[in-house]
Design a protein around this motif. Structure first.
Motif, PDB file in Angstrom:
ATOM      1  N   CYS A  54       0.808  -1.080  -0.002  1.00  9.96           N
ATOM      2  CA  CYS A  54       0.066  -0.090   0.068  1.00  9.96           C
ATOM      3  C   CYS A  54       0.632   1.129  -0.009  1.00  9.96           C
ATOM      4  N   ASP A  55       0.406   2.064  -0.655  1.00 14.03           N
ATOM      5  CA  ASP A  55       0.904   3.720  -0.796  1.00 14.03           C
ATOM      6  C   ASP A  55       0.471   4.418   0.296  1.00 14.03           C
ATOM      7  N   ILE A  56       1.441   4.942   1.057  1.00 16.90           N
ATOM      8  CA  ILE A  56       1.144   5.738   2.210  1.00 16.90           C
ATOM      9  C   ILE A  56      -0.004   6.885   1.860  1.00 16.90           C
ATOM     10  N   GLN A  57       0.341   7.498   0.780  1.00 20.37           N
ATOM     11  CA  GLN A  57      -0.415   8.719   0.509  1.00 20.37           C
ATOM     12  C   GLN A  57      -1.317   8.483  -0.806  1.00 20.37           C
ATOM     13  N   GLY A  62      -5.625   8.320   2.171  1.00 18.67           N
ATOM     14  CA  GLY A  62      -4.160   7.877   2.577  1.00 18.67           C
ATOM     15  C   GLY A  62      -4.195   6.143   3.146  1.00 18.67           C
ATOM     16  N   GLY A  63      -3.103   5.541   3.095  1.00 21.82           N
ATOM     17  CA  GLY A  63      -3.129   4.296   3.413  1.00 21.82           C
ATOM     18  C   GLY A  63      -3.500   3.880   4.933  1.00 21.82           C
ATOM     19  N   ALA A  64      -3.496   4.989   5.580  1.00 22.68           N
ATOM     20  CA  ALA A  64      -3.867   4.908   6.923  1.00 22.68           C
ATOM     21  C   ALA A  64      -5.404   4.706   6.937  1.00 22.68           C
ATOM     22  N   TRP A  87       4.430  -0.914   3.173  1.00 23.53           N
ATOM     23  CA  TRP A  87       4.228   0.133   3.005  1.00 23.53           C
ATOM     24  C   TRP A  87       5.197   0.642   1.903  1.00 23.53           C
ATOM     25  N   SER A  89       6.301   3.522  -0.477  1.00 23.47           N
ATOM     26  CA  SER A  89       5.930   4.884  -0.581  1.00 23.47           C
ATOM     27  C   SER A  89       6.693   5.679  -0.502  1.00 23.47           C
ATOM     28  N   GLN A  96       7.241   7.186   7.365  1.00 27.40           N
ATOM     29  CA  GLN A  96       7.112   5.811   7.047  1.00 27.40           C
ATOM     30  C   GLN A  96       6.980   4.933   8.497  1.00 27.40           C
ATOM     31  N   HIS A  99       3.681   5.049  10.218  1.00 26.12           N
ATOM     32  CA  HIS A  99       2.832   4.234   9.672  1.00 26.12           C
ATOM     33  C   HIS A  99       2.986   2.748   9.865  1.00 26.12           C
ATOM     34  N   ALA A 113       8.460  -1.283   5.279  1.00 21.16           N
ATOM     35  CA  ALA A 113       8.556   0.002   4.609  1.00 21.16           C
ATOM     36  C   ALA A 113       9.493   0.000   3.534  1.00 21.16           C
TER      37      ALA A 113
END
Length: 417
Positions: A54-57, A62-64, A87, A89, A96, A99, A113
């Protein structure tokens, strides 16, 4: 790697294509791509996945946001467990690391990450870690009933109650604690286990809340104590004297006459009281009331050792540490397991070890997963460790055999570097 199911959640087509190419070259055939969080959530509910990239941004929350949705799905029983997570990203190191901590807090046991510039060699190294994690998950599923992937039907509350009420379905495992300098076993922690009559092992995170809901915490505590007593008697017959610890919540320890009952049962064995350790376990702030303080002080005065478990995750940890007569400090696995990837967690572990030494407490690091963890902990001055990289939880009979052995060559035995 052919049977590895991967889902890539990314809004960047260039980075996504590059990553998918490397995964395909590694032999992975089952790769799905989602460009939106909502689409990823829907697919996760329909089909199982082993690895989530998954991309954080992401542009839509967002990935969150996806991590929160997976966590909610597990809590609702729609998903059996969280998958492995990468992650992938271009976000900065601080974001990172934040996350990674977020995912671990949400129940993702294996989190990494990486920057989108990851090359073929770095990808190959990452996939080796994935294979080791899959092996650990498969073993956990066999021993503890932990599902290895999404899509397994979770236990219902009624099934857990059925297991708890069936004779012979509650037992204990023992996870050895090891002296990090030479690998000698110096003790163990007793862990409650629950077996469903037809579906097998139930995870502690599933059955323990039901135990609390039914008001059976005290009954379970004494069941585990009976198992520890039997094990200690067997060890004593073989000339082995090593402490074994038992987990207990603040509410359990504050129960009327608990200390008197523990002392009476233990003294019947004629064993030293120092061979029993009571671990105060709390992941929420406990009320440091008079009943709890009386119980802990009585236990210490009677010769039993007291451990502060999961140190670092409760907001009252320092208050508890200063108020209670602890003899040992157990560093929470959340920080130890991730300290090699997180500079903040590394410093938390290092400073906690120094604090424990200044307070003359035995420090035990939980979450030791590899030889790298052992090396780092030894450099920090930590003498004792516990975790899958040392020994997995085992039946009392196996522990009794292990406790009599002297390791010929010391090396960590777990998930690898």
């Amino acid at each position: 790697m052919e049977n590895l199911n991967v889902m890539v959640v990314s809004g960047s087509s260039r980075d996504n294509e590059r990553l998918q190419r490397m995964l395909s070259q590694a032999g992975i055939r089952n790769i799905r791509h989602c460009g939106h969080i909502r689409e990823a959530e829907q697919q996760l509910l329909r089909e199982p996945v082993d690895l989530l990239v998954c991309d954080i941004q992401m542009p839509d929350g967002g990935g969150a946001e996806l991590i929160a949705k997976v966590h909610a799905g597990v809590r609702r029983g729609e998903l059996a467990d969280a998958p492995m997570l990468l992650w992938h990203s271009a976000a900065g190191k601080l974001l990172q690391e934040s996350h990674v901590r977020l995912a671990r807090e949400a129940g993702f046991n294996y989190v990494w990450a990486a920057h989108p510039t990851m090359d073929d060699g770095e990808c190959a190294q990452f996939l080796r870690q994935v294979e080791l994690a899959r092996a650990a998950m498969a073993e956990a599923a066999r021993v503890n009933g932990v599902p290895g992937r999404l899509g397994t039907r979770p236990f219902s509350e009624q099934e857990v109650i059925e297991a708890l009420c069936s004779k012979g379905n509650i037992s204990i495992d023992l996870q050895p604690q090891v002296r990090l300098s030479d690998g000698v076993v110096v003790g163990a922690e007793a862990l409650a286990r629950c077996m469903h009559p037809t579906r097998g092992n139930i995870r502690p995170s599933v059955f323990l809340p039901v135990v609390s809901k039914l008001g059976l915490d005290l009954l379970l505590f004494f069941h585990v104590l009976s198992g520890v007593i039997s094990t200690q008697q067997a060890l004593n017959a073989k000339g082995v004297r090593l402490p074994i610890s038992i987990n207990a919540s603040a509410a359990t320890l504050a129960s009327p006459n608990l200390v008197r009952e523990i002392t009476m049962r233990w003294d019947k064995t004629k064993l030293e009281r120092s061979l029993l350790v009571i671990e105060l376990t709390e992941n929420l702030e406990p009320e440091i009331g008079l009943d709890l303080m009386v119980a802990l002080n009585q236990l210490r005065a009677n010769g039993f050792d007291i451990a502060c478990d999961d140190y670092g995750i409760g907001i009252s940890s320092l208050k508890m540490l200063s108020a209670m007569p602890f003899s040992s400090l157990k560093l929470d696995q959340l920080f130890v397991a991730s300290m090699l990837e997180s500079s903040r967690h590394y410093e938390i572990v290092r400073s906690s070890i120094l604090l424990g030494k200044e307070l003359n407490l035995q420090v035990v690091a939980e979450g030791v997963e590899s030889t790298r963890h052992v090396k780092a902990l030894r450099e920090m001055g930590c003498e004792t460790g516990q975790g899958f990289g040392l020994y997995r939880p085992m039946a009392p009979s196996r522990y009794i055999e292990l406790a009599r052995q002297v390791p010929e060559e010391w090396s960590a035995r777990g998930a690898g570097d």
